[in-house]
Design an enzyme around this catalytic site. Structure first.
Site, PDB file in Angstrom:
ATOM      1  N   GLY A   1      88.026  72.914 -15.960  1.00 46.07           N
ATOM      2  CA  GLY A   1      86.788  72.169 -16.411  1.00 46.07           C
ATOM      3  C   GLY A   1      86.211  72.291 -14.592  1.00 46.07           C
ATOM      4  O   GLY A   1      86.855  72.021 -14.128  1.00 46.07           O
TER       5      GLY A   1
ATOM      6  N   GLN B   1      79.952  68.175  -9.312  1.00 46.52           N
ATOM      7  CA  GLN B   1      81.144  68.719  -8.728  1.00 46.52           C
ATOM      8  C   GLN B   1      81.157  69.034  -6.960  1.00 46.52           C
ATOM      9  O   GLN B   1      81.834  69.970  -6.364  1.00 46.52           O
ATOM     10  CB  GLN B   1      82.904  68.655  -9.246  1.00 46.52           C
ATOM     11  CG  GLN B   1      83.057  67.156 -10.120  1.00 46.52           C
ATOM     12  CD  GLN B   1      83.699  67.568 -11.088  1.00 46.52           C
ATOM     13  OE1 GLN B   1      84.533  68.665 -12.251  1.00 46.52           O
ATOM     14  NE2 GLN B   1      85.160  68.071 -10.246  1.00 46.52           N
TER      15      GLN B   1
ATOM     16  N   CYS C   1      91.815  66.269 -11.458  1.00 48.21           N
ATOM     17  CA  CYS C   1      90.655  66.039 -11.092  1.00 48.21           C
ATOM     18  C   CYS C   1      89.839  66.900  -9.715  1.00 48.21           C
ATOM     19  O   CYS C   1      91.429  66.604  -8.803  1.00 48.21           O
ATOM     20  CB  CYS C   1      90.183  65.049 -10.925  1.00 48.21           C
ATOM     21  SG  CYS C   1      87.944  65.142 -10.708  1.00 48.21           S
ATOM     22  N   LEU C   2      89.266  68.388 -10.062  1.00 49.02           N
ATOM     23  CA  LEU C   2      89.653  68.974  -8.711  1.00 49.02           C
ATOM     24  C   LEU C   2      89.184  68.518  -7.855  1.00 49.02           C
ATOM     25  O   LEU C   2      88.445  68.827  -6.315  1.00 49.02           O
ATOM     26  CB  LEU C   2      88.611  70.252  -9.148  1.00 49.02           C
ATOM     27  CG  LEU C   2      89.366  71.526 -10.075  1.00 49.02           C
ATOM     28  CD1 LEU C   2      88.440  72.764 -10.144  1.00 49.02           C
ATOM     29  CD2 LEU C   2      90.159  71.855 -10.031  1.00 49.02           C
TER      30      LEU C   2
ATOM     31  N   HIS D   1      86.571  63.508 -20.068  1.00 48.96           N
ATOM     32  CA  HIS D   1      86.426  63.915 -18.547  1.00 48.96           C
ATOM     33  C   HIS D   1      85.231  64.051 -17.548  1.00 48.96           C
ATOM     34  O   HIS D   1      84.367  63.920 -16.537  1.00 48.96           O
ATOM     35  CB  HIS D   1      87.832  64.692 -17.722  1.00 48.96           C
ATOM     36  CG  HIS D   1      88.338  65.125 -16.445  1.00 48.96           C
ATOM     37  ND1 HIS D   1      89.267  63.953 -15.768  1.00 48.96           N
ATOM     38  CD2 HIS D   1      87.399  65.399 -15.944  1.00 48.96           C
ATOM     39  CE1 HIS D   1      88.953  64.538 -14.801  1.00 48.96           C
ATOM     40  NE2 HIS D   1      88.198  65.502 -14.282  1.00 48.96           N
ATOM     41  N   GLU D   2      85.101  65.381 -18.289  1.00 51.70           N
ATOM     42  CA  GLU D   2      83.262  66.222 -17.644  1.00 51.70           C
ATOM     43  C   GLU D   2      82.472  65.571 -17.072  1.00 51.70           C
ATOM     44  O   GLU D   2      81.640  65.100 -16.780  1.00 51.70           O
ATOM     45  CB  GLU D   2      83.156  67.357 -17.886  1.00 51.70           C
ATOM     46  CG  GLU D   2      84.692  68.280 -17.818  1.00 51.70           C
ATOM     47  CD  GLU D   2      84.916  68.555 -16.207  1.00 51.70           C
ATOM     48  OE1 GLU D   2      84.484  68.239 -15.639  1.00 51.70           O
ATOM     49  OE2 GLU D   2      86.175  69.095 -16.452  1.00 51.70           O
TER      50      GLU D   2
ATOM     51  N   HIS E   1      82.238  62.774 -15.666  1.00 55.07           N
ATOM     52  CA  HIS E   1      81.546  63.312 -14.487  1.00 55.07           C
ATOM     53  C   HIS E   1      80.304  62.959 -14.079  1.00 55.07           C
ATOM     54  O   HIS E   1      79.881  62.501 -12.856  1.00 55.07           O
ATOM     55  CB  HIS E   1      81.789  64.818 -13.977  1.00 55.07           C
ATOM     56  CG  HIS E   1      83.595  64.669 -13.342  1.00 55.07           C
ATOM     57  ND1 HIS E   1      83.862  64.021 -11.924  1.00 55.07           N
ATOM     58  CD2 HIS E   1      84.086  65.228 -13.584  1.00 55.07           C
ATOM     59  CE1 HIS E   1      84.768  64.748 -11.386  1.00 55.07           C
ATOM     60  NE2 HIS E   1      85.421  65.723 -12.477  1.00 55.07           N
TER      61      HIS E   1
HETATM   62  O1  K1U Z   1      86.936  68.089 -13.400  1.00 56.32           O
HETATM   63  C1  K1U Z   1      87.774  68.368 -12.915  1.00 56.32           C
HETATM   64  O2  K1U Z   1      87.663  67.613 -12.093  1.00 56.32           O
HETATM   65  C2  K1U Z   1      88.501  70.222 -13.870  1.00 56.32           C
HETATM   66  C3  K1U Z   1      89.836  69.716 -13.794  1.00 56.32           C
HETATM   67  C4  K1U Z   1      89.835  69.121 -15.374  1.00 56.32           C
HETATM   68  C5  K1U Z   1      90.758  68.415 -16.021  1.00 56.32           C
HETATM   69  C6  K1U Z   1      91.804  68.923 -16.709  1.00 56.32           C
HETATM   70  C7  K1U Z   1      92.935  68.023 -17.076  1.00 56.32           C
HETATM   71  C8  K1U Z   1      92.988  66.777 -18.036  1.00 56.32           C
HETATM   72  C9  K1U Z   1      91.037  66.148 -17.448  1.00 56.32           C
HETATM   73  C10 K1U Z   1      90.325  66.859 -17.265  1.00 56.32           C
HETATM   74  C11 K1U Z   1      91.367  70.183 -14.165  1.00 56.32           C
HETATM   75  O3  K1U Z   1      90.690  71.296 -14.218  1.00 56.32           O
HETATM   76  S1  K1U Z   1      92.569  69.619 -12.337  1.00 56.32           S
HETATM   77  C12 K1U Z   1      93.326  70.753 -13.272  1.00 56.32           C
HETATM   78  C13 K1U Z   1      94.314  71.552 -14.082  1.00 56.32           C
HETATM   79  O4  K1U Z   1      94.318  70.617 -15.023  1.00 56.32           O
HETATM   80  C14 K1U Z   1      94.616  72.565 -14.060  1.00 56.32           C
HETATM   81  C15 K1U Z   1      94.725  73.923 -12.991  1.00 56.32           C
HETATM   82  C16 K1U Z   1      95.031  74.823 -13.582  1.00 56.32           C
HETATM   83  C17 K1U Z   1      96.376  75.177 -14.644  1.00 56.32           C
HETATM   84  C18 K1U Z   1      96.115  74.528 -16.061  1.00 56.32           C
HETATM   85  C19 K1U Z   1      95.268  73.214 -15.141  1.00 56.32           C
HETATM   86 ZN    ZN Z   2      87.385  65.772 -12.619  1.00 55.51          ZN
END
Ligand code: K1U
Ligand code: ZN
Length: 176
Positions: A49, A54, A97-98, A139-140, A143
């Site tokens: 996501g 971001q 979260c990225l 979550h998004e 943000h």
């Molecule tokens: O919003 C963001 O920072 C992105 C975030 C989204 C998210 C993940 C998990 C729970 C709630 C929201 C991410 O993508 S973190 C990375 C991640 O979860 C992932 C990366 C690669 C493969 C599988 C998962």
């Molecule tokens: Zn996030």
């Protein structure tokens, strides 16, 4: 899709992550370019996501792709997403979260939500979500309101993470 661009992902404690994002008035070519860049950036990270803020753009735009590695891509775009209903029952999911790399925590949120949003043609939709989709959408949307998943954790955990990333940002600024 010819000129997609990778954009830099903001990392805490960047103050822009605390901004309230503005609703999109018109889904135009600028928004479609932003969405293309967000997908490229999200897939590259990799993440499932991304919210426009971001990548430093304070507009209410979210991209998601919850497909597993072995599955075909399943990109989803949400413009001006709004939670119009949330269940009383809660679910706990581990979140990442990225903008807070390599940190994960368990967050309790409503287990089901109904989200109203626009697609890239400006058409209104409503989607009822549960499981990982409900978690990611919440979550998004957080943000877009300047809220991070660490805000749902204890003050002790949040302060510990903020301290670690503030120190790293300070060190990076000194060596730049
Ligand atoms: O919003 C963001 O920072 C992105 C975030 C989204 C998210 C993940 C998990 C729970 C709630 C929201 C991410 O993508 S973190 C990375 C991640 O979860 C992932 C990366 C690669 C493969 C599988 C998962
Ligand atoms: Zn996030």
């Amino acid at each position: 899709m010819a000129d997609m661009a990778l954009r830099d992902i903001l990392i805490i404690p960047d103050k822009r992550l605390r901004q309230l994002s503005e609703p999109v008035k018109k889904v135009d070519a600028g928004i479609r370019t932003l969405v293309e860049d967000m997908f490229e950036t999200m897939y590259d990270a990799p993440g499932i996501g991304l919210a426009a803020i971001q990548v430093g753009v304070p507009k209410r735009v979210v991209t998601l792709d919850l497909a597993k590695k072995e599955e075909p891509k399943s990109p989803q775009v949400f413009v001006n997403p709004e939670i119009v209903w949330a269940s009383d029952d809660k679910a706990i999911h581990e979140e990442g979260c990225l903008s807070i790399p390599e940190y994960y925590g368990d967050v309790e949120r409503p287990a089901q939500v109904k989200v109203k949003y626009l697609d890239l043609e400006g058409k209104t939709h409503e989607l009822e979500a549960s499981g990982l989709l409900a978690t990611c959408l919440q979550h998004e949307i957080d943000h877009l309101n300047g809220v991070l998943f660490i805000d749902h954790l204890s003050k002790l955990k949040r302060d510990r993470v903020l301290k670690k990333f503030s120190k790293a940002a300070k060190r990076a600024a000194e060596t730049a």
